[in-house]
Design a protein around this motif. Structure first.
Motif, PDB file in Angstrom:
ATOM      1  N   GLY A  43     -20.345   0.822 -16.875  1.00 25.80           N
ATOM      2  CA  GLY A  43     -19.493  -0.296 -16.472  1.00 25.80           C
ATOM      3  C   GLY A  43     -18.090   0.124 -16.070  1.00 25.80           C
ATOM      4  N   SER A  92     -11.843  -6.089 -21.792  1.00 27.78           N
ATOM      5  CA  SER A  92     -12.691  -5.298 -20.864  1.00 27.78           C
ATOM      6  C   SER A  92     -13.583  -6.279 -20.104  1.00 27.78           C
ATOM      7  CB  SER A  92     -13.558  -4.292 -21.636  1.00 27.78           C
ATOM      8  OG  SER A  92     -12.768  -3.322 -22.267  1.00 27.78           O
ATOM      9  N   LEU A 108     -17.175  -5.121 -18.637  1.00 30.45           N
ATOM     10  CA  LEU A 108     -18.142  -4.793 -19.698  1.00 30.45           C
ATOM     11  C   LEU A 108     -18.627  -6.083 -20.353  1.00 30.45           C
ATOM     12  CD1 LEU A 108     -16.414  -1.747 -21.471  1.00 30.45           C
ATOM     13  CD2 LEU A 108     -18.359  -1.678 -19.893  1.00 30.45           C
ATOM     14  N   THR A 152     -18.247  -0.766 -27.682  1.00 33.27           N
ATOM     15  CA  THR A 152     -19.092  -1.511 -26.744  1.00 33.27           C
ATOM     16  C   THR A 152     -20.520  -1.563 -27.275  1.00 33.27           C
ATOM     17  OG1 THR A 152     -17.678  -0.760 -24.947  1.00 33.27           O
ATOM     18  CG2 THR A 152     -19.826  -1.635 -24.310  1.00 33.27           C
ATOM     19  N   LEU A 198     -25.222  -0.027 -22.563  1.00 34.63           N
ATOM     20  CA  LEU A 198     -24.050  -0.364 -21.741  1.00 34.63           C
ATOM     21  C   LEU A 198     -22.905   0.539 -22.180  1.00 34.63           C
ATOM     22  CD1 LEU A 198     -22.481  -2.220 -19.750  1.00 34.63           C
ATOM     23  CD2 LEU A 198     -22.071  -3.766 -21.676  1.00 34.63           C
ATOM     24  N   PRO A 257     -18.965   2.238 -21.072  1.00 37.58           N
ATOM     25  CA  PRO A 257     -17.830   2.265 -20.139  1.00 37.58           C
ATOM     26  C   PRO A 257     -17.825   3.605 -19.410  1.00 37.58           C
ATOM     27  CG  PRO A 257     -17.078   2.646 -22.386  1.00 37.58           C
ATOM     28  CD  PRO A 257     -18.556   2.355 -22.478  1.00 37.58           C
TER      29      PRO A 257
END
Ligand code: FO1
Length: 314
Positions: free
Chosen positions: A36, A50, A53, A119, A132, A134
């Motif tokens: 992301g 974020s 995200l 995350t 997922l 970053p």
């Protein structure tokens, strides 16, 4: 198929989230490794936000706001209203439930936990089964060059409603930003790579700018497919078309394809742009013409199926 066999996706905000919603309904979500964008991250009211995200995370968790795509469906804004009555800025609409995400993230980051780990914690708590990640754990922020000077992304995008023409995009923190753990390894071993239908400058661009990512995309043995976010000379959502114009580029699907010509093998464009297929193929890519406008679940799944097939994965 390479060892891990994962499908690697580069994702911005709403357009990417909608596409991934379709994709996770036709392949096991565990097969997805989503990287992301963090270029539009911001500190607001002392909290680390974020947005991209969270948009992907909320969408895959089935709780995103149905029309706007970002934020949480049915959220309330009591905290933001109270902040407004104290004289605080409240142009960035943070809902009450959404705030819990930002408070949790900020506190964990303050304790030294990486953005990747936070995350994962948030996504796990919401029951998101895809990975997922970053693109980087370091600070990496998009700045837009406008006649008013260099503006922070959210100031330009939300507070100023993206009305200033953009003449360029820059990234703060580029020298220190490194791909997050697993990103380059998964790029190397992926079964296929997908550039979601996201803005090439402010969503995909910040991901490609992180050291080593573009080079790994050029070198991966996996097929790399990109879906055009421009349909009929207009952006499906957001300022991509206006940005292309103000940066002196041709506003078209093939204009987007040109930006990726050094590493994309398959370019997916909408049926209304079928006349551009030849131009795309002249760039050395295979052009696939299909319906790319995701008006509902059926269209999202159909597009995802075409993309998988184009990479030999279906
Ligand atoms: N977009 C807006 O246009 N206005 C907002 O007030 C706004 C608030 C917001 C809060 C949380 C969040 O995760 C996203 C939010 N967005 C808002 C979306 C965001 O600014 C953009 O969609 C992305 O940064 C671009 O992909």
């Amino acid at each position: 198929m390479p060892a891990s066999g994962k499908i690697f996706a580069l994702a911005g905000g709403v357009g990417a989230a909608r596409f991934l919603d379709g994709l996770t309904r036709i392949v096991a979500p565990e097969r997805l490794f989503i990287v992301g964008n963090v270029g539009d991250d911001a500190e607001i009211h002392g909290l680390h936000i974020s947005p991209d995200l969270d948009t992907v995370m909320y969408t895959l968790a089935g709780i995103s706001h149905r029309e706007q795509g970002w934020g949480i469906q049915g959220d309330t804004f009591h905290c933001l209203d109270a902040l407004g009555s104290l004289g605080a800025e409240n142009w960035f609409r943070l809902g009450d439930r959404d705030l819990a995400t930002h408070i949790y993230r900020t506190e964990r980051l303050r304790r030294g936990v990486s953005l990747s780990d936070v995350t994962r914690e948030l996504a796990d708590a919401l029951g998101v089964r895809a990975s997922l990640v970053p693109v980087t754990d370091q600070r990496h922020r998009t700045l837009v060059q406008t006649p008013q000077g260099l503006l922070e992304f959210q100031k330009w995008f939300v507070e100023r409603r993206a009305c200033d023409p953009v003449t360029g995009v820059r990234f703060a923190g580029l020298r220190t930003a490194r791909p997050a753990a697993g990103v380059l390894e998964h790029l190397r071993t992926a079964a296929g790579v997908i550039l979601c239908p996201s803005n090439p400058f402010i969503s995909i661009g910040p991901i490609l700018a992180v050291r080593g990512i573009r080079d790994a995309l050029r070198k991966t043995a996996a097929p790399v497919a990109a879906i055009s976010p421009i349909v009929g000379g207009r952006a499906l959502k957001g300022p991509a078309a206006r940005m292309m114009k103000s940066m002196g580029m041709q506003v078209s699907a093939s204009g987007v394809a040109e930006l990726y010509r050094d590493f994309v093998n398959v370019f997916i464009l909408d049926t209304v742009d079928r006349f551009q297929a030849e131009k795309v193929e002249q760039l050395g890519m295979r052009a696939i013409v299909t319906g790319t406008v995701m008006t509902g679940l059926h269209e999202k799944k159909a597009l995802a199926a075409v993309v998988l097939k184009s990479m030999g994965l279906a």
